[in-house]
Write a protein that holds these residues in place. Structure first.
Motif, short mmCIF file in Angstrom:
data_model
loop_
_atom_site.label_atom_id
_atom_site.label_comp_id
_atom_site.label_asym_id
_atom_site.label_seq_id
_atom_site.Cartn_x
_atom_site.Cartn_y
_atom_site.Cartn_z
N THR A 165 0.80 -1.23 0.00
CA THR A 165 0.00 0.00 0.00
C THR A 165 0.83 1.28 0.00
O THR A 165 0.34 2.33 -0.42
CB THR A 165 -0.94 0.02 1.22
N ALA A 166 2.08 1.21 0.44
CA ALA A 166 2.90 2.42 0.58
C ALA A 166 3.05 3.21 -0.71
O ALA A 166 3.04 4.46 -0.66
CB ALA A 166 4.28 2.05 1.14
N PRO A 167 3.20 2.58 -1.88
CA PRO A 167 3.36 3.38 -3.10
C PRO A 167 2.21 4.35 -3.36
O PRO A 167 2.41 5.42 -3.94
CB PRO A 167 3.44 2.31 -4.20
N LEU A 168 1.00 3.99 -2.92
CA LEU A 168 -0.14 4.88 -3.13
C LEU A 168 0.03 6.16 -2.34
O LEU A 168 -0.18 7.27 -2.86
CB LEU A 168 -1.44 4.18 -2.70
N TYR A 169 0.43 6.05 -1.08
CA TYR A 169 0.63 7.23 -0.24
C TYR A 169 1.84 8.04 -0.70
O TYR A 169 1.82 9.28 -0.68
CB TYR A 169 0.79 6.80 1.22
N HIS A 170 2.89 7.35 -1.13
CA HIS A 170 4.08 8.05 -1.62
C HIS A 170 3.74 8.88 -2.85
O HIS A 170 4.12 10.06 -2.95
CB HIS A 170 5.17 7.04 -1.96
N GLN A 171 3.01 8.30 -3.78
CA GLN A 171 2.69 8.97 -5.03
C GLN A 171 1.70 10.11 -4.83
O GLN A 171 1.87 11.21 -5.38
CB GLN A 171 2.10 7.95 -6.01
N LEU A 172 0.66 9.88 -4.05
CA LEU A 172 -0.44 10.83 -3.97
C LEU A 172 -0.33 11.82 -2.83
O LEU A 172 -0.80 12.96 -2.95
CB LEU A 172 -1.77 10.07 -3.86
N VAL A 173 0.30 11.42 -1.72
CA VAL A 173 0.39 12.31 -0.56
C VAL A 173 1.74 13.02 -0.51
O VAL A 173 1.80 14.24 -0.34
CB VAL A 173 0.15 11.53 0.75
N LEU A 174 2.81 12.27 -0.67
CA LEU A 174 4.14 12.88 -0.59
C LEU A 174 4.52 13.62 -1.87
O LEU A 174 4.93 14.79 -1.81
CB LEU A 174 5.19 11.80 -0.28
N LEU A 175 4.37 12.97 -3.02
CA LEU A 175 4.74 13.61 -4.28
C LEU A 175 3.62 14.48 -4.85
O LEU A 175 3.86 15.30 -5.74
CB LEU A 175 5.13 12.54 -5.31
N ARG A 176 2.40 14.27 -4.38
CA ARG A 176 1.24 15.01 -4.88
C ARG A 176 1.13 14.88 -6.40
O ARG A 176 0.81 15.84 -7.11
CB ARG A 176 1.30 16.47 -4.46
N ALA A 177 1.42 13.70 -6.89
CA ALA A 177 1.37 13.45 -8.33
C ALA A 177 -0.06 13.08 -8.76
O ALA A 177 -0.91 12.76 -7.93
CB ALA A 177 2.32 12.31 -8.69
N ASP A 178 -0.30 13.14 -10.06
CA ASP A 178 -1.60 12.74 -10.58
C ASP A 178 -1.79 11.24 -10.35
O ASP A 178 -0.82 10.47 -10.43
CB ASP A 178 -1.69 13.05 -12.06
N PRO A 179 -3.00 10.81 -10.11
CA PRO A 179 -3.24 9.38 -9.89
C PRO A 179 -2.93 8.55 -11.12
O PRO A 179 -3.24 8.96 -12.24
CB PRO A 179 -4.73 9.32 -9.53
N ASP A 180 -2.32 7.42 -10.91
CA ASP A 180 -2.00 6.47 -11.98
C ASP A 180 -2.96 5.31 -11.86
O ASP A 180 -2.93 4.57 -10.87
CB ASP A 180 -0.55 6.00 -11.83
N PRO A 181 -3.85 5.12 -12.84
CA PRO A 181 -4.84 4.04 -12.73
C PRO A 181 -4.23 2.64 -12.65
O PRO A 181 -4.89 1.70 -12.23
CB PRO A 181 -5.69 4.21 -14.00
N HIS A 182 -2.97 2.51 -13.07
CA HIS A 182 -2.33 1.21 -13.05
C HIS A 182 -1.52 0.96 -11.77
O HIS A 182 -1.08 -0.18 -11.53
CB HIS A 182 -1.39 1.08 -14.26
#
Length: 208
Positions: A165-182
C-alpha cells in the motif's frame, strides 16, 4: 481497504445524543476537508452542525477532542477486507479503495492525516486505527498461505501489507502526483512477487 481515515460510523446508539454526535462529526468532516486543520474551529463546527457551541465544548472540549472522536468513529464501521480469490486481486482491490479516498476532492483522508501532525491526541487515535486496520487485513495473507500462494513458513503480514500500500501514499500524498490508474495493481503485484520469493518470511521463533 477504504482508507481508515475516510469513513464514518455505520452504527451509533440511538436517541438525541447519537443524532447530535452524527451532526457534529459530519460537520467536522466537511470543515476539515474544505478548510484543513488550520480552519477547523469549534464555532465553525457548531454552526455547520446546527448545534449550540456550548454543547460542542461540553462534549468535545476542543478541536483535538473532535478529531479523536472522528477517528474513533471511523473504526466503528463494519468494513471487511476484499476477498477476490487471490492475494494479488485482494491487494489490488485494497489499493484501489485507498487511491479513491486520496484522489477525491476535497480529500477528507488527506486532510485528517495532515491534522494529526498538529494534534497529539489525533495522532495517537490515528495510530490505533491504522494498527486495527492492518490487523484486520492480515486475513488476506492467511488466505494466501492456505491457497499455496505464499511460502509455508510464517509470513510477516504487516510488512507485506505496508509494502503493497505504501506506493499509493508516496505517489499521492508525498509527491502530490496525478493518480496512476495502473499503480494499485502494479504495487500489489510487486508485493506479491516479493512475498512469494520469501521477502517477508520470518522464522516462527522470531514472530513470538
Amino acid at each position: 481497504m477504504t482508507d481508515p481515515l475516510d469513513t464514518m460510523p455505520g452504527r451509533r446508539p440511538g436517541g438525541r445524543t447519537a443524532r447530535i454526535r452524527a451532526q457534529v462529526l459530519d460537520a467536522v468532516r466537511a470543515e476539515l476537508a474544505e478548510n484543513g486543520h488550520e480552519g477547523l474551529t469549534m464555532e465553525g463546527v457548531a454552526t455547520r452542525a446546527g448545534v449550540h457551541r456550548a454543547t460542542v465544548y461540553r462534549r468535545w472540549r476542543d478541536v483535538g477532542g473532535l478529531l479523536v472522536d472522528l477517528i474513533d468513529a471511523a473504526g466503528e464501521i463494519d468494513w471487511q477486507p476484499p476477498d477476490t480469490g487471490s492475494l494479488r486481486g485482494d491487494l489490488t482491490a485494497l489499493n484501489q479503495e485507498i487511491q479513491e479516498s486520496l484522489v477525491v476532492q476535497p480529500s477528507f483522508a488527506a486532510a485528517l492525516m495532515a491534522a494529526s501532525f498538529h494534534s497529539e491526541q489525533a495522532a495517537r487515535a490515528q495510530t490505533r486505527l491504522w494498527a486495527d486496520r492492518y490487523a484486520q487485513c492480515e486475513i488476506l495473507v492467511e488466505r494466501a498461505v492456505e491457497r499455496g500462494e505464499l511460502p509455508a513458513q510464517h509470513t510477516d503480514a504487516r510488512s507485506l501489507l505496508i509494502t503493497a500500500t505504501a506506493p499509493l501514499y508516496h505517489q499521492l500524498v508525498l509527491l502530490r502526483a496525478d493518480p496512476d490508474p495502473h499503480l494499485p495493481e502494479r504495487a500489489a503485484e510487486a508485493a506479491v512477487l516479493a512475498a512469494a520469493a520469501g521477502a517477508f518470511s520470518v522464522r516462527r521463533e522470531e514472530s513470538v
